[in-house]
Scaffold this motif. Sequence first.
Motif, PDB file in Angstrom:
ATOM      1  N   UNK A  18       0.745  -0.782   0.316  1.00  0.00           N
ATOM      2  CA  UNK A  18       0.045   0.128   0.327  1.00  0.00           C
ATOM      3  C   UNK A  18       1.315   1.358  -0.291  1.00  0.00           C
ATOM      4  N   UNK A  19       0.025   2.027  -0.203  1.00  0.00           N
ATOM      5  CA  UNK A  19       0.914   3.401  -0.964  1.00  0.00           C
ATOM      6  C   UNK A  19       0.629   4.749   1.030  1.00  0.00           C
ATOM      7  N   UNK A  20       1.975   5.098   1.152  1.00  0.00           N
ATOM      8  CA  UNK A  20       1.628   5.164   2.657  1.00  0.00           C
ATOM      9  C   UNK A  20       0.341   6.208   2.386  1.00  0.00           C
ATOM     10  N   UNK A  21       1.306   7.488   1.703  1.00  0.00           N
ATOM     11  CA  UNK A  21       0.005   8.809   1.556  1.00  0.00           C
ATOM     12  C   UNK A  21      -0.467   8.717  -0.437  1.00  0.00           C
ATOM     13  N   UNK A  22      -1.947   7.930   0.198  1.00  0.00           N
ATOM     14  CA  UNK A  22      -2.004   8.192  -1.764  1.00  0.00           C
ATOM     15  C   UNK A  22      -3.120   9.172  -2.090  1.00  0.00           C
ATOM     16  N   UNK A  23      -2.745  10.367  -1.628  1.00  0.00           N
ATOM     17  CA  UNK A  23      -3.394  11.705  -2.080  1.00  0.00           C
ATOM     18  C   UNK A  23      -2.462  11.952  -3.279  1.00  0.00           C
ATOM     19  N   UNK A  24      -1.540  11.809  -3.614  1.00  0.00           N
ATOM     20  CA  UNK A  24      -0.661  11.845  -4.693  1.00  0.00           C
ATOM     21  C   UNK A  24      -1.461  11.116  -5.656  1.00  0.00           C
ATOM     22  N   UNK A  25      -2.040  10.106  -5.826  1.00  0.00           N
ATOM     23  CA  UNK A  25      -2.474   9.176  -7.018  1.00  0.00           C
ATOM     24  C   UNK A  25      -4.013   9.852  -7.302  1.00  0.00           C
ATOM     25  N   UNK A  26      -4.822   9.779  -5.221  1.00  0.00           N
ATOM     26  CA  UNK A  26      -5.641  10.325  -6.144  1.00  0.00           C
ATOM     27  C   UNK A  26      -6.402  11.535  -6.919  1.00  0.00           C
ATOM     28  N   UNK A  27      -5.203  12.414  -6.635  1.00  0.00           N
ATOM     29  CA  UNK A  27      -5.237  14.072  -7.579  1.00  0.00           C
ATOM     30  C   UNK A  27      -4.872  13.530  -9.052  1.00  0.00           C
ATOM     31  N   UNK A  28      -4.139  12.876  -9.811  1.00  0.00           N
ATOM     32  CA  UNK A  28      -3.549  12.553 -10.887  1.00  0.00           C
ATOM     33  C   UNK A  28      -4.037  11.589 -11.023  1.00  0.00           C
ATOM     34  N   UNK A  29      -5.179  10.537 -10.981  1.00  0.00           N
ATOM     35  CA  UNK A  29      -6.385   9.593 -11.053  1.00  0.00           C
ATOM     36  C   UNK A  29      -7.031  10.812 -11.237  1.00  0.00           C
ATOM     37  N   UNK A  30      -8.051  11.661 -10.659  1.00  0.00           N
ATOM     38  CA  UNK A  30      -8.904  12.943 -11.334  1.00  0.00           C
ATOM     39  C   UNK A  30      -8.628  13.738 -12.618  1.00  0.00           C
ATOM     40  N   UNK A  31      -7.634  14.040 -12.423  1.00  0.00           N
ATOM     41  CA  UNK A  31      -6.903  14.497 -13.725  1.00  0.00           C
ATOM     42  C   UNK A  31      -6.662  13.990 -15.090  1.00  0.00           C
ATOM     43  N   UNK A  32      -6.616  12.381 -14.506  1.00  0.00           N
ATOM     44  CA  UNK A  32      -6.909  11.613 -15.844  1.00  0.00           C
ATOM     45  C   UNK A  32      -7.503  11.407 -15.634  1.00  0.00           C
ATOM     46  N   UNK A  33      -8.246  11.542 -16.007  1.00  0.00           N
ATOM     47  CA  UNK A  33     -10.467  11.137 -15.673  1.00  0.00           C
ATOM     48  C   UNK A  33     -10.610  12.500 -16.524  1.00  0.00           C
ATOM     49  N   UNK A  34      -9.679  14.036 -16.429  1.00  0.00           N
ATOM     50  CA  UNK A  34      -9.906  15.001 -17.085  1.00  0.00           C
ATOM     51  C   UNK A  34      -9.661  14.807 -18.684  1.00  0.00           C
ATOM     52  N   UNK A  35      -8.994  14.193 -18.504  1.00  0.00           N
ATOM     53  CA  UNK A  35      -7.725  14.432 -19.321  1.00  0.00           C
ATOM     54  C   UNK A  35      -9.128  13.783 -20.518  1.00  0.00           C
ATOM     55  N   UNK A  36      -9.192  12.397 -20.511  1.00  0.00           N
ATOM     56  CA  UNK A  36      -9.864  11.310 -21.466  1.00  0.00           C
ATOM     57  C   UNK A  36     -11.294  12.421 -22.161  1.00  0.00           C
ATOM     58  N   UNK A  37     -10.629  13.139 -22.058  1.00  0.00           N
ATOM     59  CA  UNK A  37     -11.973  13.714 -22.995  1.00  0.00           C
ATOM     60  C   UNK A  37     -11.575  14.564 -24.169  1.00  0.00           C
ATOM     61  N   UNK A  38     -10.420  14.906 -24.556  1.00  0.00           N
ATOM     62  CA  UNK A  38      -9.425  15.561 -25.210  1.00  0.00           C
ATOM     63  C   UNK A  38      -8.183  13.963 -25.541  1.00  0.00           C
ATOM     64  N   UNK A  39      -8.337  13.585 -25.128  1.00  0.00           N
ATOM     65  CA  UNK A  39      -7.479  11.811 -25.057  1.00  0.00           C
ATOM     66  C   UNK A  39      -7.983  10.530 -24.755  1.00  0.00           C
ATOM     67  N   UNK A  40      -9.430  10.187 -25.553  1.00  0.00           N
ATOM     68  CA  UNK A  40     -10.461   9.237 -25.304  1.00  0.00           C
ATOM     69  C   UNK A  40      -9.378   8.333 -25.592  1.00  0.00           C
ATOM     70  N   UNK A  41      -8.306   7.797 -26.357  1.00  0.00           N
ATOM     71  CA  UNK A  41      -7.300   6.979 -26.271  1.00  0.00           C
ATOM     72  C   UNK A  41      -6.138   6.403 -24.814  1.00  0.00           C
ATOM     73  N   UNK A  42      -7.019   6.845 -24.027  1.00  0.00           N
ATOM     74  CA  UNK A  42      -6.050   6.759 -22.945  1.00  0.00           C
ATOM     75  C   UNK A  42      -7.765   5.881 -21.562  1.00  0.00           C
ATOM     76  N   UNK A  43      -9.134   5.819 -21.844  1.00  0.00           N
ATOM     77  CA  UNK A  43      -9.720   6.234 -20.935  1.00  0.00           C
ATOM     78  C   UNK A  43     -10.078   4.857 -20.513  1.00  0.00           C
ATOM     79  N   UNK A  44      -9.803   4.124 -21.627  1.00  0.00           N
ATOM     80  CA  UNK A  44     -10.116   2.808 -20.748  1.00  0.00           C
ATOM     81  C   UNK A  44      -8.303   1.953 -19.942  1.00  0.00           C
TER      82      UNK A  44
END
Length: 152
Positions: A18-44
């Motif tokens: 387990x990651x000791x502090x998952x906050x950065x993981x959660x932030x990056x996942x949120x940013x990647x979800x938003x990025x899938x609007x313009x980069x649908x190739x990474x959506x899955x």
Amino acid sequence: MDTPIETNTRYSLTDGSPLPDPALYLTIIGSLVHLTITRPNIAHDVHIVSQFVTAPTTVHWSVVLRILQYLRGTQFQSLLLSSSSSLDLRAFSDVDWPSDPSDRKSTTGFCIILGDSLISRKRKKQDVISRSSMEAEYRVMASTTCEPVWLR
């Protein structure tokens, strides 16, 4: 990186420590979800890593870093839409039955091509569990057929 994640690799909640502090993981996942609007190739691929936001591990973190490396390496790539191509409409579909061992659901995918240009694509888990590969294939054919009708 040539691909956002390694092909034919399965991830589970128990991979790595387990990651000791998952906050950065959660932030990056949120940013990647938003990025899938313009980069649908990474959506899955983003969908795969977002399944582990409740308990991310070092293995999941390395997959997220790989997605970020892929994005950095492909930031200047673009699609070229040719004006001289024909207007033939083609559709291709496939299903991975059952692709996820945790819920036994199949992953479907299709692409719609007009001339030489990709105009629509989709990849997602099916809503129901198919009892055979043929049933899963029929489901993806039905959704692929609906797409050009909707595009019309």
